[in-house]
Design an enzyme around this catalytic site. Sequence first.
Site, short mmCIF file in Angstrom:
data_model
loop_
_atom_site.label_atom_id
_atom_site.label_comp_id
_atom_site.label_asym_id
_atom_site.label_seq_id
_atom_site.Cartn_x
_atom_site.Cartn_y
_atom_site.Cartn_z
N LYS A 23 -10.77 -3.01 -3.60
CA LYS A 23 -11.69 -1.85 -3.96
C LYS A 23 -11.05 -0.85 -4.38
O LYS A 23 -11.61 -0.10 -5.14
CB LYS A 23 -11.96 -1.52 -2.54
CG LYS A 23 -12.94 -2.20 -1.47
CD LYS A 23 -12.85 -1.67 -0.25
CE LYS A 23 -13.41 -2.71 0.91
NZ LYS A 23 -13.01 -2.31 2.07
N LYS A 32 0.80 -1.06 0.03
CA LYS A 32 -0.14 0.13 -0.13
C LYS A 32 0.90 1.37 0.13
O LYS A 32 0.42 2.28 -0.60
CB LYS A 32 -1.16 -0.06 1.08
CG LYS A 32 -2.05 -1.14 1.00
CD LYS A 32 -3.24 -0.66 1.72
CE LYS A 32 -4.33 -1.60 1.33
NZ LYS A 32 -5.73 -1.63 1.93
N LYS A 54 -5.03 -9.60 -6.63
CA LYS A 54 -6.32 -9.84 -5.68
C LYS A 54 -7.71 -8.76 -6.28
O LYS A 54 -7.18 -7.76 -6.57
CB LYS A 54 -6.05 -9.33 -4.29
CG LYS A 54 -6.81 -9.55 -3.00
CD LYS A 54 -6.40 -9.14 -1.81
CE LYS A 54 -6.53 -7.72 -1.53
NZ LYS A 54 -7.47 -7.53 -0.53
N1 AQP Z 1 -10.01 -10.51 -3.05
C1 AQP Z 1 -10.58 -10.74 -1.73
N2 AQP Z 1 -10.62 -12.18 -1.64
C2 AQP Z 1 -11.18 -12.45 -0.44
N3 AQP Z 1 -11.43 -11.74 0.70
C3 AQP Z 1 -11.06 -10.47 0.53
N4 AQP Z 1 -11.15 -9.48 1.33
C4 AQP Z 1 -10.64 -8.41 0.84
N5 AQP Z 1 -10.53 -8.50 -0.42
C5 AQP Z 1 -10.82 -10.00 -0.59
C6 AQP Z 1 -11.58 -9.73 2.75
O1 AQP Z 1 -12.67 -8.98 3.13
C7 AQP Z 1 -12.45 -8.30 4.52
C8 AQP Z 1 -12.86 -6.89 4.43
O2 AQP Z 1 -11.59 -6.17 3.75
P1 AQP Z 1 -11.14 -4.70 4.10
O3 AQP Z 1 -12.44 -3.95 3.60
O4 AQP Z 1 -10.98 -4.45 5.65
O5 AQP Z 1 -9.96 -4.54 3.63
P2 AQP Z 1 -8.97 -4.47 2.50
O6 AQP Z 1 -8.56 -5.99 2.38
O7 AQP Z 1 -8.16 -3.84 2.27
O8 AQP Z 1 -9.90 -4.46 1.06
P3 AQP Z 1 -9.57 -4.55 -0.33
O9 AQP Z 1 -10.80 -4.89 -1.20
O10 AQP Z 1 -8.21 -5.28 -0.84
O11 AQP Z 1 -9.36 -2.79 -0.42
P4 AQP Z 1 -7.82 -1.90 -1.07
O12 AQP Z 1 -8.18 -1.95 -2.31
O13 AQP Z 1 -7.77 -0.69 -0.21
O14 AQP Z 1 -6.83 -2.99 -0.73
C9 AQP Z 1 -11.17 -8.80 5.13
O15 AQP Z 1 -11.35 -10.01 5.68
C10 AQP Z 1 -10.61 -8.93 3.86
O16 AQP Z 1 -9.52 -10.22 4.04
#
Ligand code: AQP
Length: 344
Positions: A210, A115, A207
């Site tokens: 968001k 990040k 992955k």
């Molecule tokens: N691609 C994924 N597959 C399975 N699980 C996922 N999670 C996130 N992406 C995937 C799980 O969703 C929960 C909430 O995630 P979060 O909102 O706390 O944070 P994150 O992992 O940062 O989400 P993103 O989508 O990956 O955001 P960015 O783009 O900011 O990096 C967690 O249990 C996470 O494991």
Amino acid sequence: MAQFPQRVFSGVQPTGNLHLGNYLGAIHKFVSLQDTHDCIFCVVDLHAITVFQDPAVLKANIREVTAAFLACGIDPVRHIVFNQSQVPEHSELAWIFNCVARIGWLSRMTQFKEKAGKDKENASVGLYAYPTLMAADILIYRATHVPVGEDQKQHLELARDVAQKFNKDFSASIASLGHNEAFFPMPEPLIQGPATRVMSLRDGSKKMSKSDPSDNSRINLTDTADIIAQKIRRAKTDPEPLPSEVECLGSRLEADNLVSIYAALRGFSKQDVLNEFGGANFSQFKNALVEVAEAKLGPIGAEMKRIQSNPAYIDDILRKGADRARVIAGANMAAIKDIIGFIR
Ligand code: AQP
């Protein structure tokens, strides 16, 4: 090792674009755990501000995640649903954990490296310290089980290290205050099923996320049936038909991802899916996937929109949930202060 009552804690960041990965990796699992565990589900808004958030957008996103919880079937009466910033003990314990965790532990966290990218000097201190806040989120409730996606495994390991070091550093004080051998449990990650890491629809090595600039890389929980169908039909694949054995998915990342998604949406194993679709071409398989995805996600998206049209209702749920969370967090925080030697 001391026995702790089983309790589930997990959180989702209100950073917009809630997607299929968040659903299959986390929220969907929260729903089934409600029947077997006491659960606390948190909209982790303090985590969201580790990168700048527009205040009006943040507020809408907090409500969106809450609406997603409810629309997916989380019951805020039987369990606790709230937003993190309403319970100050999360931040309070995070500071204490900043003094327990070691810089070396945090420096190994791959999510920070990804990040912060090349411009580490310009990343917020909060982004670096994110895992100690996450440890505090879990341990302020002495939670024993944490359903998360695969990407959070390393942070969970750090939470266990923090719990262990605190228990060890303060073992004499913990024992003298009558807490058996340990004050904190070792929280167990629950990372199970075929879709613990849902990948981008445009690139099977990334992955689903968001923050991916391409909206076509993910299926958002609020996408309409037409958009869901369009994104699945455009999803990257390879020219071969689907294999009949899971081992043959091997390096076919995009094929593996679509099979995993289908399996998770239907509650099947990947082999079950290949028993049905082995030898089929992608256009056939994608038609089936569109049907399942629309049937599963369509009602969730519609319900989210309905709930979001009543912000006062959502805010009331969060306030009541926070009141209940504060009772548990406050009692644990008082015990933690006694253990450390603070006067209160
Ligand atoms: N691609 C994924 N597959 C399975 N699980 C996922 N999670 C996130 N992406 C995937 C799980 O969703 C929960 C909430 O995630 P979060 O909102 O706390 O944070 P994150 O992992 O940062 O989400 P993103 O989508 O990956 O955001 P960015 O783009 O900011 O990096 C967690 O249990 C996470 O494991």
